[in-house]
Design a protein around this motif. Structure first.
Motif, PDB file in Angstrom:
ATOM      1  N   THR A 221       4.410  -6.088 -11.517  1.00 19.40           N
ATOM      2  CA  THR A 221       4.315  -6.603 -10.185  1.00 19.40           C
ATOM      3  C   THR A 221       3.337  -5.967  -9.436  1.00 19.40           C
ATOM      4  O   THR A 221       2.911  -4.877  -9.405  1.00 19.40           O
ATOM      5  CB  THR A 221       5.690  -6.426  -9.551  1.00 19.40           C
ATOM      6  OG1 THR A 221       6.733  -7.117 -10.216  1.00 19.40           O
ATOM      7  CG2 THR A 221       5.733  -7.025  -8.142  1.00 19.40           C
ATOM      8  N   LEU A 222       2.617  -6.874  -8.583  1.00 24.03           N
ATOM      9  CA  LEU A 222       1.407  -6.516  -7.906  1.00 24.03           C
ATOM     10  C   LEU A 222       1.824  -6.546  -6.434  1.00 24.03           C
ATOM     11  O   LEU A 222       2.467  -7.446  -5.955  1.00 24.03           O
ATOM     12  CB  LEU A 222       0.206  -7.114  -7.911  1.00 24.03           C
ATOM     13  CG  LEU A 222      -0.544  -6.832  -9.297  1.00 24.03           C
ATOM     14  CD1 LEU A 222      -1.756  -7.788  -9.323  1.00 24.03           C
ATOM     15  CD2 LEU A 222      -0.870  -5.520  -9.379  1.00 24.03           C
ATOM     16  N   TRP A 223       1.571  -5.487  -5.418  1.00 25.36           N
ATOM     17  CA  TRP A 223       1.950  -5.276  -4.046  1.00 25.36           C
ATOM     18  C   TRP A 223       0.830  -5.298  -3.413  1.00 25.36           C
ATOM     19  O   TRP A 223      -0.061  -4.344  -3.455  1.00 25.36           O
ATOM     20  CB  TRP A 223       2.902  -4.162  -3.685  1.00 25.36           C
ATOM     21  CG  TRP A 223       4.040  -4.086  -4.652  1.00 25.36           C
ATOM     22  CD1 TRP A 223       4.163  -3.610  -5.852  1.00 25.36           C
ATOM     23  CD2 TRP A 223       5.376  -4.768  -4.232  1.00 25.36           C
ATOM     24  NE1 TRP A 223       5.414  -3.855  -6.169  1.00 25.36           N
ATOM     25  CE2 TRP A 223       6.376  -4.578  -5.347  1.00 25.36           C
ATOM     26  CE3 TRP A 223       5.811  -5.429  -2.870  1.00 25.36           C
ATOM     27  CZ2 TRP A 223       7.763  -4.880  -5.192  1.00 25.36           C
ATOM     28  CZ3 TRP A 223       7.226  -5.733  -2.883  1.00 25.36           C
ATOM     29  CH2 TRP A 223       8.164  -5.597  -3.914  1.00 25.36           C
ATOM     30  N   LEU A 224       0.183  -6.289  -2.781  1.00 25.76           N
ATOM     31  CA  LEU A 224      -0.891  -6.664  -2.207  1.00 25.76           C
ATOM     32  C   LEU A 224      -0.902  -6.519  -0.711  1.00 25.76           C
ATOM     33  O   LEU A 224      -0.441  -7.221   0.134  1.00 25.76           O
ATOM     34  CB  LEU A 224      -1.693  -7.977  -2.643  1.00 25.76           C
ATOM     35  CG  LEU A 224      -1.504  -8.166  -4.345  1.00 25.76           C
ATOM     36  CD1 LEU A 224      -1.408  -9.858  -4.437  1.00 25.76           C
ATOM     37  CD2 LEU A 224      -2.601  -7.639  -4.819  1.00 25.76           C
ATOM     38  N   ASP A 225      -1.829  -5.549  -0.260  1.00 21.95           N
ATOM     39  CA  ASP A 225      -2.129  -5.354   1.218  1.00 21.95           C
ATOM     40  C   ASP A 225      -3.328  -5.985   1.538  1.00 21.95           C
ATOM     41  O   ASP A 225      -4.387  -5.264   1.350  1.00 21.95           O
ATOM     42  CB  ASP A 225      -1.786  -4.059   1.837  1.00 21.95           C
ATOM     43  CG  ASP A 225      -1.518  -3.919   3.484  1.00 21.95           C
ATOM     44  OD1 ASP A 225      -2.185  -4.928   3.949  1.00 21.95           O
ATOM     45  OD2 ASP A 225      -1.432  -2.940   3.948  1.00 21.95           O
ATOM     46  N   HIS A 232      -0.822  -1.915  -4.703  1.00 23.33           N
ATOM     47  CA  HIS A 232      -0.065  -1.076  -5.527  1.00 23.33           C
ATOM     48  C   HIS A 232       0.352  -1.710  -6.718  1.00 23.33           C
ATOM     49  O   HIS A 232       0.745  -2.828  -6.791  1.00 23.33           O
ATOM     50  CB  HIS A 232       0.935  -0.690  -4.809  1.00 23.33           C
ATOM     51  CG  HIS A 232       1.108   0.124  -3.440  1.00 23.33           C
ATOM     52  ND1 HIS A 232       0.991   1.559  -3.331  1.00 23.33           N
ATOM     53  CD2 HIS A 232       0.606  -0.653  -2.193  1.00 23.33           C
ATOM     54  CE1 HIS A 232       0.677   1.711  -2.187  1.00 23.33           C
ATOM     55  NE2 HIS A 232       0.688   0.693  -1.366  1.00 23.33           N
ATOM     56  N   GLY A 233       0.076  -1.025  -7.913  1.00 13.39           N
ATOM     57  CA  GLY A 233       0.385  -1.507  -9.236  1.00 13.39           C
ATOM     58  C   GLY A 233      -0.071  -0.402 -10.314  1.00 13.39           C
ATOM     59  O   GLY A 233      -0.459   0.628 -10.031  1.00 13.39           O
ATOM     60  N   ALA A 267       6.675   2.940  -4.682  1.00 12.83           N
ATOM     61  CA  ALA A 267       7.327   3.354  -5.913  1.00 12.83           C
ATOM     62  C   ALA A 267       6.444   2.858  -6.882  1.00 12.83           C
ATOM     63  O   ALA A 267       6.593   3.311  -8.186  1.00 12.83           O
ATOM     64  CB  ALA A 267       8.564   3.147  -6.078  1.00 12.83           C
ATOM     65  N   SER A 268       5.663   1.749  -6.792  1.00 12.07           N
ATOM     66  CA  SER A 268       4.863   1.277  -7.946  1.00 12.07           C
ATOM     67  C   SER A 268       3.413   2.003  -8.021  1.00 12.07           C
ATOM     68  O   SER A 268       2.611   1.868  -9.036  1.00 12.07           O
ATOM     69  CB  SER A 268       4.611  -0.243  -7.500  1.00 12.07           C
ATOM     70  OG  SER A 268       5.462  -1.047  -7.243  1.00 12.07           O
ATOM     71  N   GLY A 269       3.301   2.951  -7.346  1.00 16.20           N
ATOM     72  CA  GLY A 269       2.142   3.912  -7.393  1.00 16.20           C
ATOM     73  C   GLY A 269       1.311   4.081  -6.193  1.00 16.20           C
ATOM     74  O   GLY A 269       1.573   3.413  -5.272  1.00 16.20           O
ATOM     75  N   ALA A 270       0.289   4.891  -6.180  1.00 13.78           N
ATOM     76  CA  ALA A 270      -0.662   5.265  -5.111  1.00 13.78           C
ATOM     77  C   ALA A 270      -1.501   3.814  -4.976  1.00 13.78           C
ATOM     78  O   ALA A 270      -2.046   2.900  -5.632  1.00 13.78           O
ATOM     79  CB  ALA A 270      -1.646   6.333  -5.392  1.00 13.78           C
ATOM     80  N   PRO A 271      -1.920   3.615  -3.326  1.00 14.36           N
ATOM     81  CA  PRO A 271      -2.633   2.650  -3.216  1.00 14.36           C
ATOM     82  C   PRO A 271      -4.037   2.603  -3.950  1.00 14.36           C
ATOM     83  O   PRO A 271      -4.637   3.787  -3.937  1.00 14.36           O
ATOM     84  CB  PRO A 271      -2.696   2.663  -1.805  1.00 14.36           C
ATOM     85  CG  PRO A 271      -2.514   4.076  -1.422  1.00 14.36           C
ATOM     86  CD  PRO A 271      -1.821   4.385  -2.384  1.00 14.36           C
ATOM     87  N   GLN A 272      -4.799   1.434  -4.235  1.00 11.60           N
ATOM     88  CA  GLN A 272      -5.863   1.396  -4.982  1.00 11.60           C
ATOM     89  C   GLN A 272      -6.670   0.199  -4.169  1.00 11.60           C
ATOM     90  O   GLN A 272      -6.104  -0.674  -3.587  1.00 11.60           O
ATOM     91  CB  GLN A 272      -5.847   0.959  -6.469  1.00 11.60           C
ATOM     92  CG  GLN A 272      -5.062   1.873  -7.295  1.00 11.60           C
ATOM     93  CD  GLN A 272      -4.618   1.333  -8.649  1.00 11.60           C
ATOM     94  OE1 GLN A 272      -5.647   1.278  -9.543  1.00 11.60           O
ATOM     95  NE2 GLN A 272      -3.270   0.971  -8.877  1.00 11.60           N
ATOM     96  N   PRO A 273      -7.961   0.361  -4.158  1.00 10.78           N
ATOM     97  CA  PRO A 273      -8.817  -0.694  -3.129  1.00 10.78           C
ATOM     98  C   PRO A 273      -8.918  -1.809  -4.058  1.00 10.78           C
ATOM     99  O   PRO A 273      -8.738  -2.060  -5.219  1.00 10.78           O
ATOM    100  CB  PRO A 273     -10.203  -0.071  -3.522  1.00 10.78           C
ATOM    101  CG  PRO A 273     -10.201   0.899  -4.699  1.00 10.78           C
ATOM    102  CD  PRO A 273      -8.925   1.390  -4.804  1.00 10.78           C
TER     103      PRO A 273
END
Length: 382
Positions: A221-225, A232-233, A267-273
């Motif tokens: 799952t991808l959490w997109l801001d 997050h993923g 919980a899915s991981g640190a934010p990434q660009p």
């Protein structure tokens, strides 16, 4: 109807500012526009004040594109103009102008909602000119109370009707008159649903806002801001390659409330660009051929080192070859010793993120006649 627009001939900072302004303006107008690649766009914004702008204008003009000139100059030789500096409102005005050329009305451009009859009876008479609700043109209106006119001798029928005495009616015979209903507001049509688009286009289109979740039956799952341009993923990119196969409906990107985001996205991981996903989309697109908006005979240079060499160790050799200086695709292939399709994929990925760019050959300067120097100019030359 979805209108398409693209960006070209500008540096990364200008492109980022334009994307932000477009996202805000497009949201104001109901998201009728879609930011896509040059090859798929009807209208393209070109930074005419940059060193790349005039060359992009020549190329796009020859291709028959509708061009928007971004410039601080009062006039520009393009179909539309976006002044500098710009903001969400200026971008919204531009989008309305583009839509109007295709007979599409966006936003609150129509005339005001009609005043209910009951309110109009008590409202004071205006002392200005009013716009005709049909033609939209201004015309003078009567600002005085209506006067009783004396009919001419020839208007016998009208005079008889006007002079007929009123017959009093007993109150008990007067039927109850229902109040005049107020006119219902005219419903504003909702924007047409977006068609299914590739995952790379949704990520880079600039039409999605806020926090959203994308998941499939298989894959993480991808959490997109989209506002923060982060996701997050998984920390690796290869497991996400399957997401770039085939079109995806807009509904697949479900909105996420703050509580769910705090509980599950973190919980899915640190934010990434989000730019990493754009890079991956460019890598997988084209099937080993150069993106159509770029010249296969041009020279390309890598300005920033991509952070993906651990997953793609052979890319280290391509990046090393490109960091030596501007080179053609053939020169990069020979220097790296790797297959042509692998080199082209790498170049596509870095062009999509702005890490790489084509070299713009400087035009020869016109020699100006030497100006006679005075005493102070001779001092400055020393």
């Amino acid at each position: 109807m979805t209108l398409t627009i693209a960006l070209s001939g500008m540096d990364t900072a200008t492109e980022t500012a334009l994307r932000a302004a477009f996202a805000g303006a497009n949201a104001q107008l109901g998201e009728p526009f879609l930011l896509v690649a040059e090859s798929d766009a009807e209208h393209i914004i070109v930074d005419m004040d940059s060193m790349y702008g005039p060359m992009s204008w020549l190329r796009l003009h020859a291709a028959g594109k509708q061009i928007v000139g971004l410039t601080s100059a009062p006039r520009v030789q393009t179909h539309f103009r976006l002044g500098r500096p710009f903001d969400d409102n200026a971008m919204a005005a531009l989008l309305r102008e583009i839509a109007a050329m295709q007979d599409i009305v966006l936003g609150a451009q129509a005339s005001a909602t009609p005043m209910p009859a009951a309110a109009a009876a008590t409202a004071p008479a205006p002392d200005v000119r009013e716009a005709d609700p049909v033609t939209g043109t201004a015309s003078a209106v009567a600002l005085v109370e209506p006067e009783v006119t004396i009919p001419e001798p020839g208007d016998v029928a009208e005079t008889a009707t006007a002079a007929a005495p009123e017959v009093p009616v007993a109150p008990e015979h007067v039927a109850a008159v229902a109040p005049e209903p107020e006119p219902e507001p005219v419903p504003v049509p909702e924007p047409e649903p977006e068609r299914a688009l590739p995952f790379a286009t949704w990520i880079d289109a600039g039409v999605l806002r806020g926090r959203r979740r994308y998941r499939r039956e298989t894959g993480p799952t991808l959490w997109l801001d989209f506002d923060a341009q982060q996701y997050h993923g998984p920390t690796t990119l290869k497991p996400l390659s399957q997401y770039f196969d085939g079109p995806i409906e807009r509904d697949a990107f479900g909105p996420v409330d703050d509580a769910t985001w705090s509980r599950e996205a973190q919980a899915s991981g640190a934010p990434q660009p989000l730019l990493r996903l754009v890079w991956l989309g460019g890598l997988l697109a084209g099937d080993g051929t150069l993106a159509p908006e770029h010249d296969p005979d041009a020279r390309y240079q890598l300005n920033k080192w991509p952070q993906t060499e651990r997953e793609y160790p052979r890319h280290f050799r391509i990046a090393t070859a490109m960091m030596k200086g501007p080179a053609t695709l053939d020169e990069i292939i020979q220097s790296s010793g790797l297959p042509a399709d692998e080199v082209v994929r790498f170049v596509n990925a870095n062009l999509a993120t702005g890490y790489a760019e084509p070299l713009v050959e400087a035009t020869e300067a016109v020699d100006e006649p030497a100006r006679p120097g005075g005493f102070f100019s001779r001092l400055r030359r020393r």
